[in-house]
Design a protein around this motif. Structure first.
Motif, mmCIF file in Angstrom:
data_model
loop_
_atom_site.group_PDB
_atom_site.id
_atom_site.type_symbol
_atom_site.label_atom_id
_atom_site.label_comp_id
_atom_site.label_asym_id
_atom_site.label_seq_id
_atom_site.Cartn_x
_atom_site.Cartn_y
_atom_site.Cartn_z
ATOM 1 N N VAL A 1 0.802 -1.227 0.000
ATOM 2 C CA VAL A 1 0.000 0.000 0.000
ATOM 3 C C VAL A 1 0.834 1.276 0.000
ATOM 4 O O VAL A 1 0.281 2.381 0.004
ATOM 5 C CB VAL A 1 -0.954 0.028 1.216
ATOM 6 N N GLN B 1 -5.247 8.945 -1.368
ATOM 7 C CA GLN B 1 -6.566 8.883 -0.742
ATOM 8 C C GLN B 1 -7.626 8.333 -1.679
ATOM 9 O O GLN B 1 -8.432 7.487 -1.289
ATOM 10 C CB GLN B 1 -6.981 10.281 -0.270
ATOM 11 N N LEU C 1 -7.252 4.609 -1.944
ATOM 12 C CA LEU C 1 -7.647 3.923 -0.715
ATOM 13 C C LEU C 1 -9.160 3.885 -0.571
ATOM 14 O O LEU C 1 -9.711 2.982 0.066
ATOM 15 C CB LEU C 1 -7.024 4.624 0.488
ATOM 16 N N GLY D 1 -8.744 1.081 2.185
ATOM 17 C CA GLY D 1 -8.628 1.724 3.486
ATOM 18 C C GLY D 1 -9.360 0.963 4.575
ATOM 19 O O GLY D 1 -8.831 0.767 5.678
ATOM 20 N N LEU E 1 -3.064 7.791 3.575
ATOM 21 C CA LEU E 1 -2.346 6.607 4.036
ATOM 22 C C LEU E 1 -1.753 6.773 5.439
ATOM 23 O O LEU E 1 -1.825 5.821 6.237
ATOM 24 C CB LEU E 1 -1.252 6.240 3.027
ATOM 25 N N TYR F 1 -4.048 5.497 8.224
ATOM 26 C CA TYR F 1 -4.153 4.049 8.366
ATOM 27 C C TYR F 1 -2.879 3.463 8.972
ATOM 28 O O TYR F 1 -2.951 2.569 9.833
ATOM 29 C CB TYR F 1 -4.443 3.414 7.011
ATOM 30 N N LYS G 1 -5.766 -3.393 -5.702
ATOM 31 C CA LYS G 1 -4.798 -2.416 -6.207
ATOM 32 C C LYS G 1 -4.584 -2.590 -7.707
ATOM 33 O O LYS G 1 -4.466 -1.603 -8.448
ATOM 34 C CB LYS G 1 -3.482 -2.582 -5.451
#
Length: 218
Positions: free
Chosen positions: A73, A78, A81, A93, A144, A147, A207
């Motif tokens: 990741v 954003q 995610l 996310g 990120l 998280y 992804k």
């Protein structure tokens, strides 16, 4: 053949000891004690300074698997995610928070002796623990670092608690847990590692389906 026989016998003795509360973990063949390892020893599974031998070995696996997830990741923004592949999928996310939620659950059941979250924990983790419709929309608009900070916060508590415990605790058996069967703390915490591996595969798949994603290499 003789070595194999001895290894099997030691494994059986160790399992029997765990079931009776007597710790008979075999010594690790690759170690003669707790190594003073360099900072780049992430590929060495084994005891770590500050932990009992078997707990240190578990922690080394946890470190390794977390590194794999973070690598998956590390470049995501954003919007990536938050991207929802389809109405049945989960955003990346939320899946990262799900990893933290799962670890928090095992903190509760192994460190605190509870059957699940307390009210405060349920409010924080309930939606992402279950994923599904609630988890898909529980958290959005975070970058990120949010998280990663959450994962690190939960992991630091885990490591602090594990430093306070020993191999006898790790071998202690819950008489009815997975499948209502006897399950020791080692199995519960290894499940946290396996769980991250499982969701890392899902994260990598999502992804690879992000808008503009390059073809997957594996």
């Amino acid at each position: 053949m003789k070595t194999t026989s001895v290894s099997r016998r030691r494994f059986v003795q160790s399992a029997a000891g765990a079931a009776t509360g007597v710790v008979l973990f075999p010594a690790l063949a690759c170690s003669t004690g707790t190594p003073s390892a360099p900072a780049d020893n992430s590929n060495l599974v084994g005891p770590l300074p500050g932990y009992s031998p078997q707990i240190g070995t578990l922690v080394s696996m946890m470190h390794w698997m977390r590194g794999v997830v973070l690598s998956s990741v590390q470049s995501l923004g954003q919007s990536q995610l938050d991207h929802l592949f389809d109405p049945q999928a989960n955003i990346i996310g939320a899946m990262l928070l799900h990893l933290a939620a799962t670890e928090a659950f095992y903190q509760a059941t192994t460190f605190d002796g509870r059957n699940g979250y307390n009210a405060q924990e349920q409010k924080r983790w309930g939606a992402v623990m279950g994923l599904g419709p609630a988890g898909r929309h529980a958290i959005k608009g975070q970058d990120l670092p949010y998280y990663l900070a959450t994962l690190q916060e939960v992991r630091e508590k885990t490591l602090t608690e594990l430093r306070r415990r020993d191999d006898a605790w790790l071998a202690a058996v819950d008489p009815a847990f997975f499948g209502n069967q006897p399950t020791n703390n080692y199995c519960k915490w290894f499940h946290v590692v396996e769980h991250e591996s499982n969701h890392n595969g899902q994260i990598k798949w999502l992804k690879s389906r992000l808008p503009g994603a390059k073809p997957a290499e594996e």
